[in-house]
Design a protein around this motif. Structure first.
Motif, PDB file in Angstrom:
ATOM      1  N   SER A 123     -50.767  40.335  -7.686  1.00  0.00           N
ATOM      2  CA  SER A 123     -51.882  40.503  -8.622  1.00  0.00           C
ATOM      3  C   SER A 123     -52.157  39.212  -9.384  1.00  0.00           C
ATOM      4  CB  SER A 123     -51.592  41.637  -9.610  1.00  0.00           C
ATOM      5  OG  SER A 123     -50.588  41.257 -10.528  1.00  0.00           O
ATOM      6  N   ILE A 124     -53.392  39.095  -9.805  1.00  0.00           N
ATOM      7  CA  ILE A 124     -53.806  37.992 -10.660  1.00  0.00           C
ATOM      8  C   ILE A 124     -54.666  38.585 -11.767  1.00  0.00           C
ATOM      9  CG2 ILE A 124     -55.802  37.457  -9.185  1.00  0.00           C
ATOM     10  CD1 ILE A 124     -55.355  34.461  -9.992  1.00  0.00           C
ATOM     11  N   SER A 125     -54.465  38.105 -12.988  1.00  0.00           N
ATOM     12  CA  SER A 125     -55.270  38.601 -14.099  1.00  0.00           C
ATOM     13  C   SER A 125     -55.891  37.418 -14.828  1.00  0.00           C
ATOM     14  CB  SER A 125     -54.431  39.454 -15.055  1.00  0.00           C
ATOM     15  OG  SER A 125     -53.497  38.658 -15.737  1.00  0.00           O
ATOM     16  N   PHE A 126     -56.999  37.687 -15.479  1.00  0.00           N
ATOM     17  CA  PHE A 126     -57.736  36.685 -16.236  1.00  0.00           C
ATOM     18  C   PHE A 126     -58.143  37.276 -17.568  1.00  0.00           C
ATOM     19  CE2 PHE A 126     -58.780  36.078 -11.764  1.00  0.00           C
ATOM     20  CZ  PHE A 126     -58.595  34.706 -11.576  1.00  0.00           C
ATOM     21  N   LYS A 127     -58.160  36.452 -18.588  1.00  0.00           N
ATOM     22  CA  LYS A 127     -58.838  36.822 -19.815  1.00  0.00           C
ATOM     23  C   LYS A 127     -60.318  36.693 -19.482  1.00  0.00           C
ATOM     24  CE  LYS A 127     -59.373  35.529 -24.627  1.00  0.00           C
ATOM     25  NZ  LYS A 127     -59.011  34.537 -25.657  1.00  0.00           N
ATOM     26  N   VAL A 128     -61.126  37.692 -19.847  1.00  0.00           N
ATOM     27  CA  VAL A 128     -62.544  37.645 -19.491  1.00  0.00           C
ATOM     28  C   VAL A 128     -63.435  37.865 -20.703  1.00  0.00           C
ATOM     29  CG1 VAL A 128     -62.193  38.416 -17.115  1.00  0.00           C
ATOM     30  CG2 VAL A 128     -62.718  40.085 -18.856  1.00  0.00           C
ATOM     31  N   ARG A 129     -64.592  37.264 -20.606  1.00  0.00           N
ATOM     32  CA  ARG A 129     -65.685  37.518 -21.542  1.00  0.00           C
ATOM     33  C   ARG A 129     -66.823  38.043 -20.681  1.00  0.00           C
ATOM     34  NH1 ARG A 129     -69.966  34.246 -24.144  1.00  0.00           N
ATOM     35  NH2 ARG A 129     -69.354  32.523 -22.807  1.00  0.00           N
ATOM     36  N   VAL A 130     -67.250  39.268 -20.920  1.00  0.00           N
ATOM     37  CA  VAL A 130     -68.317  39.875 -20.127  1.00  0.00           C
ATOM     38  C   VAL A 130     -69.650  39.269 -20.569  1.00  0.00           C
ATOM     39  CG1 VAL A 130     -69.490  42.014 -19.500  1.00  0.00           C
ATOM     40  CG2 VAL A 130     -67.006  42.005 -19.810  1.00  0.00           C
ATOM     41  N   LEU A 131     -70.372  38.698 -19.590  1.00  0.00           N
ATOM     42  CA  LEU A 131     -71.669  38.083 -19.862  1.00  0.00           C
ATOM     43  C   LEU A 131     -72.835  39.012 -19.519  1.00  0.00           C
ATOM     44  CD1 LEU A 131     -70.911  34.531 -18.407  1.00  0.00           C
ATOM     45  CD2 LEU A 131     -70.745  35.279 -20.788  1.00  0.00           C
ATOM     46  N   ASP A 132     -72.642  39.853 -18.497  1.00  0.00           N
ATOM     47  CA  ASP A 132     -73.698  40.768 -18.087  1.00  0.00           C
ATOM     48  C   ASP A 132     -73.089  41.931 -17.321  1.00  0.00           C
ATOM     49  OD1 ASP A 132     -76.448  41.588 -17.772  1.00  0.00           O
ATOM     50  OD2 ASP A 132     -76.323  40.919 -15.685  1.00  0.00           O
ATOM     51  N   GLY A 133     -73.482  43.146 -17.671  1.00  0.00           N
ATOM     52  CA  GLY A 133     -72.994  44.323 -16.984  1.00  0.00           C
ATOM     53  C   GLY A 133     -71.886  45.017 -17.757  1.00  0.00           C
ATOM     54  N   ASP A 134     -71.365  46.067 -17.155  1.00  0.00           N
ATOM     55  CA  ASP A 134     -70.295  46.856 -17.765  1.00  0.00           C
ATOM     56  C   ASP A 134     -69.082  46.834 -16.852  1.00  0.00           C
ATOM     57  OD1 ASP A 134     -71.789  47.757 -20.052  1.00  0.00           O
ATOM     58  OD2 ASP A 134     -72.886  49.084 -18.689  1.00  0.00           O
ATOM     59  N   LEU A 135     -67.960  46.468 -17.400  1.00  0.00           N
ATOM     60  CA  LEU A 135     -66.709  46.392 -16.645  1.00  0.00           C
ATOM     61  C   LEU A 135     -65.921  47.681 -16.879  1.00  0.00           C
ATOM     62  CD1 LEU A 135     -65.265  44.446 -14.784  1.00  0.00           C
ATOM     63  CD2 LEU A 135     -64.315  43.309 -16.754  1.00  0.00           C
ATOM     64  N   PRO A 136     -65.700  48.473 -15.825  1.00  0.00           N
ATOM     65  CA  PRO A 136     -64.957  49.732 -16.009  1.00  0.00           C
ATOM     66  C   PRO A 136     -63.467  49.473 -16.253  1.00  0.00           C
ATOM     67  CG  PRO A 136     -65.435  49.386 -13.690  1.00  0.00           C
ATOM     68  CD  PRO A 136     -66.106  48.269 -14.439  1.00  0.00           C
ATOM     69  N   GLU A 137     -62.783  50.468 -16.802  1.00  0.00           N
ATOM     70  CA  GLU A 137     -61.348  50.339 -17.071  1.00  0.00           C
ATOM     71  C   GLU A 137     -60.531  50.285 -15.791  1.00  0.00           C
ATOM     72  OE1 GLU A 137     -60.035  53.364 -19.784  1.00  0.00           O
ATOM     73  OE2 GLU A 137     -61.360  52.668 -21.383  1.00  0.00           O
ATOM     74  N   SER A 138     -60.983  50.958 -14.747  1.00  0.00           N
ATOM     75  CA  SER A 138     -60.283  50.886 -13.461  1.00  0.00           C
ATOM     76  C   SER A 138     -61.331  50.688 -12.362  1.00  0.00           C
ATOM     77  CB  SER A 138     -59.449  52.138 -13.201  1.00  0.00           C
ATOM     78  OG  SER A 138     -60.273  53.257 -13.046  1.00  0.00           O
ATOM     79  N   LEU A 139     -60.907  50.027 -11.306  1.00  0.00           N
ATOM     80  CA  LEU A 139     -61.829  49.739 -10.223  1.00  0.00           C
ATOM     81  C   LEU A 139     -61.082  49.716  -8.899  1.00  0.00           C
ATOM     82  CD1 LEU A 139     -61.639  46.215  -9.692  1.00  0.00           C
ATOM     83  CD2 LEU A 139     -62.243  46.571 -12.062  1.00  0.00           C
ATOM     84  N   GLU A 140     -61.841  49.922  -7.844  1.00  0.00           N
ATOM     85  CA  GLU A 140     -61.304  49.854  -6.485  1.00  0.00           C
ATOM     86  C   GLU A 140     -62.186  48.927  -5.667  1.00  0.00           C
ATOM     87  OE1 GLU A 140     -60.707  53.643  -4.686  1.00  0.00           O
ATOM     88  OE2 GLU A 140     -59.724  54.467  -6.458  1.00  0.00           O
ATOM     89  N   HIS A 141     -61.649  48.426  -4.595  1.00  0.00           N
ATOM     90  CA  HIS A 141     -62.399  47.622  -3.633  1.00  0.00           C
ATOM     91  C   HIS A 141     -63.414  46.701  -4.303  1.00  0.00           C
ATOM     92  CE1 HIS A 141     -60.511  50.100  -0.653  1.00  0.00           C
ATOM     93  NE2 HIS A 141     -60.990  51.187  -1.248  1.00  0.00           N
ATOM     94  N   SER A 142     -62.943  45.575  -4.765  1.00  0.00           N
ATOM     95  CA  SER A 142     -63.819  44.637  -5.448  1.00  0.00           C
ATOM     96  C   SER A 142     -63.593  43.221  -4.922  1.00  0.00           C
ATOM     97  CB  SER A 142     -63.575  44.689  -6.951  1.00  0.00           C
ATOM     98  OG  SER A 142     -62.240  44.319  -7.218  1.00  0.00           O
ATOM     99  N   THR A 143     -64.609  42.388  -5.116  1.00  0.00           N
ATOM    100  CA  THR A 143     -64.515  40.984  -4.750  1.00  0.00           C
ATOM    101  C   THR A 143     -65.004  40.155  -5.918  1.00  0.00           C
ATOM    102  OG1 THR A 143     -64.878  41.483  -2.424  1.00  0.00           O
ATOM    103  CG2 THR A 143     -65.231  39.215  -3.103  1.00  0.00           C
TER     104      THR A 143
END
Length: 154
Positions: A123-143
């Motif tokens: 796994s890799i994690s990043f501190k993020v600042r959301v610029l556009d859209g909504d980031l869900p708490e959990s996700l599957e199959h993403s790029t």
């Protein structure tokens, strides 16, 4: 005859020196920029950190005219985060997280910083600042598609 041969060789040799001197010096500003992608089977967003799980590798590629591509481990990618004069630590990259949902695709634009890799978990994690859209708490199959930078060097 020897004099003619000598003059011909001198001319040919001189042309080689002139053409060798005419080659332009590679300028770092002209170095190709690379885009990076990583796919994850699942992930989470908690306390301002995006964690992508089961990430096998990072794919990189450049645009024309170089057309260079390859793969990096997530460890090598994170280790190169602050390397070079044009690095992600000094200028955090924008990225788009494309999440495949049951109903539709969800694309979220973020700014990434502070990567942390957990090798055993892949796994890799990043501190993020959301610029556009909504980031869900959990996700599957993403790029994750990460903005350009000169090549990450270790």
């Amino acid at each position: 005859m020897r004099l003619i041969l000598f003059l011909c060789m001198t001319i040919i040799f001189s042309m080689g020196i002139v053409s060798a001197q005419a080659n332009p010096v590679i300028n770092e500003a002209d170095a190709p920029k690379f885009l990076y992608t990583m796919s994850a089977k699942s992930g989470t967003f908690e306390n301002g950190r995006l964690t992508l799980k089961d990430v096998p590798l990072v794919v990189y590629f450049s645009d024309r005219p170089a057309r260079i591509s390859g793969q990096l481990s997530i460890e090598a990618f994170a280790q190169g985060w602050d390397k070079g004069s044009d690095n992600f630590k000094a200028d955090p990259p924008n990225a788009t997280l494309s999440i495949l949902d049951k109903d539709a695709n969800n694309n979220v634009v973020v700014e990434l910083s502070e990567p942390v890799v957990k090798v055993k978990e892949g796994s890799i994690s990043f501190k993020v600042r959301v610029l556009d859209g909504d980031l869900p708490e959990s996700l599957e199959h993403s790029t994750l598609f990460i903005d350009d930078q000169t090549f990450i060097s270790l």
